[in-house]
Design a protein around this motif. Structure first.
Motif, PDB file in Angstrom:
ATOM      1  N   LYS A   3      43.866  50.414  43.811  1.00  0.00           N
ATOM      2  CA  LYS A   3      42.918  50.213  42.891  1.00  0.00           C
ATOM      3  C   LYS A   3      42.412  51.262  43.258  1.00  0.00           C
ATOM      4  O   LYS A   3      41.289  51.787  42.008  1.00  0.00           O
ATOM      5  CB  LYS A   3      41.965  48.544  43.193  1.00  0.00           C
ATOM      6  CG  LYS A   3      42.228  47.632  42.866  1.00  0.00           C
ATOM      7  CD  LYS A   3      41.568  46.454  42.954  1.00  0.00           C
ATOM      8  CE  LYS A   3      40.450  46.454  41.648  1.00  0.00           C
ATOM      9  NZ  LYS A   3      40.259  45.310  41.175  1.00  0.00           N
ATOM     10  N   ASN A  45      45.917  41.912  29.299  1.00  0.00           N
ATOM     11  CA  ASN A  45      44.233  41.838  30.082  1.00  0.00           C
ATOM     12  C   ASN A  45      44.425  42.325  31.261  1.00  0.00           C
ATOM     13  O   ASN A  45      44.672  42.212  32.082  1.00  0.00           O
ATOM     14  CB  ASN A  45      44.192  40.668  29.875  1.00  0.00           C
ATOM     15  CG  ASN A  45      43.600  39.836  28.353  1.00  0.00           C
ATOM     16  OD1 ASN A  45      42.954  40.135  27.616  1.00  0.00           O
ATOM     17  ND2 ASN A  45      43.429  38.737  28.292  1.00  0.00           N
ATOM     18  N   PRO A  93      43.745  44.180  34.379  1.00  0.00           N
ATOM     19  CA  PRO A  93      42.554  45.748  34.935  1.00  0.00           C
ATOM     20  C   PRO A  93      42.373  47.077  34.766  1.00  0.00           C
ATOM     21  O   PRO A  93      43.911  47.748  34.693  1.00  0.00           O
ATOM     22  CB  PRO A  93      43.218  44.862  36.586  1.00  0.00           C
ATOM     23  CG  PRO A  93      44.607  44.914  36.760  1.00  0.00           C
ATOM     24  CD  PRO A  93      44.925  44.521  35.289  1.00  0.00           C
ATOM     25  N   SER A 145      41.111  49.471  36.121  1.00  0.00           N
ATOM     26  CA  SER A 145      41.690  50.394  36.920  1.00  0.00           C
ATOM     27  C   SER A 145      43.363  50.750  37.208  1.00  0.00           C
ATOM     28  O   SER A 145      43.387  51.691  37.667  1.00  0.00           O
ATOM     29  CB  SER A 145      41.108  49.981  38.770  1.00  0.00           C
ATOM     30  OG  SER A 145      42.191  48.302  38.422  1.00  0.00           O
ATOM     31  N   GLU A 187      49.874  46.528  40.215  1.00  0.00           N
ATOM     32  CA  GLU A 187      48.303  46.081  39.720  1.00  0.00           C
ATOM     33  C   GLU A 187      48.804  44.986  38.136  1.00  0.00           C
ATOM     34  O   GLU A 187      48.644  44.466  37.808  1.00  0.00           O
ATOM     35  CB  GLU A 187      47.669  46.541  39.288  1.00  0.00           C
ATOM     36  CG  GLU A 187      47.115  47.632  40.432  1.00  0.00           C
ATOM     37  CD  GLU A 187      45.054  48.544  40.122  1.00  0.00           C
ATOM     38  OE1 GLU A 187      45.219  48.341  38.561  1.00  0.00           O
ATOM     39  OE2 GLU A 187      44.151  48.077  40.261  1.00  0.00           O
TER      40      GLU A 187
END
Length: 240
Positions: free
Chosen positions: A39, A90, A92, A94, A200
């Motif tokens: 992140k 969907n 993230p 980042s 991620e």
């Protein structure tokens, strides 16, 4: 007793997911810390791209010499695919946020290339058409299969686009108004994105795109170093 055992297991799992220590006192990187690192990399990348170095270099020189319009447009296709695919799934922010800023930079570069070629009206029309297409792609009207196909097309778009830019550099014998900052940010960013996309999103399509992107950006970065002291012919005449 069962409830107590369940709580103990959950506590042990959370503790293990945060940090692991060996008996010798050595700290090992855990899945949670790797996720935090991913992140941090993601936010750092899109903050760096917010500086728009390529745009400022073109505006400063009042020229887009050395930039392949076809290459820039193909890069825009790839970035658009990443943004639409990430929003649809969907992911993230980042994990794809820098693609948004790169898209804004790339579409601005497209307009500036046309503008400095004397095609300003065509550039304005291109901006309007692109905005309309992006709205349609992000709307419920676009099937998921189309979005996935667009993301899958990123690999050939990136490869062909970068090869076109590399061919332009080779033909000209210099890199023109290519920004060294942007080129090296793209190269380093695509390398880091292999790690962050795996951590991620876990999506192999996203990770594969960044692997190919890293190889292609590495080629342009190598050319930039090779032609570092090369200048366009008209600049050489001025220097003489």
């Amino acid at each position: 007793m069962d409830r107590l055992n369940g709580c103990s297991c959950r506590f042990f799992y959370l503790r293990n997911a945060t940090t692991n220590f060996s008996f010798s006192g050595t700290c090992f990187t855990s899945p949670a810390s790797r996720f935090s690192s991913a992140k941090a990399w993601g936010w750092a990348l899109w903050l760096a791209h917010f500086l728009l170095p390529q745009v400022f270099k073109i505006l400063g020189a009042k020229s887009a010499e050395g930039l392949s319009l076809q290459s820039v447009m193909l890069e825009l296709v790839a970035l658009t695919g990443t943004i639409v695919y990430s929003i649809t799934n969907n992911f993230p922010f980042s994990s794809w946020g820098e693609a948004l800023f790169l898209m804004l930079q790339t579409i601005t570069i497209c307009f500036l290339v046309m503008h400095y070629r004397g095609q300003t009206v065509k550039g304005v029309a291109f901006l309007a058409c692109y905005g309309l297409v992006l709205l349609v792609l992000l709307s419920p009207l676009t099937p998921l299969t189309v979005v996935t196909l667009l993301q899958a097309s990123n690999v050939p778009a990136v490869v062909v686009g970068r090869l076109l830019q590399a061919a332009t550099n080779y033909h000209n014998g210099h890199t023109g108004q290519l920004s060294a900052i942007t080129v090296f940010l793209l190269f380093g960013g695509s390398l880091a994105r292999i790690f962050t996309s795996i951590q991620e999103t876990g999506d192999p399509l996203m990770a594969g795109t960044f692997v190919v992107s890293s190889l292609c950006n590495g080629l342009i970065a190598a050319q930039l170093l090779f032609y570092w002291n090369a200048r366009p012919p008209h600049r050489q005449k001025k220097a003489e």
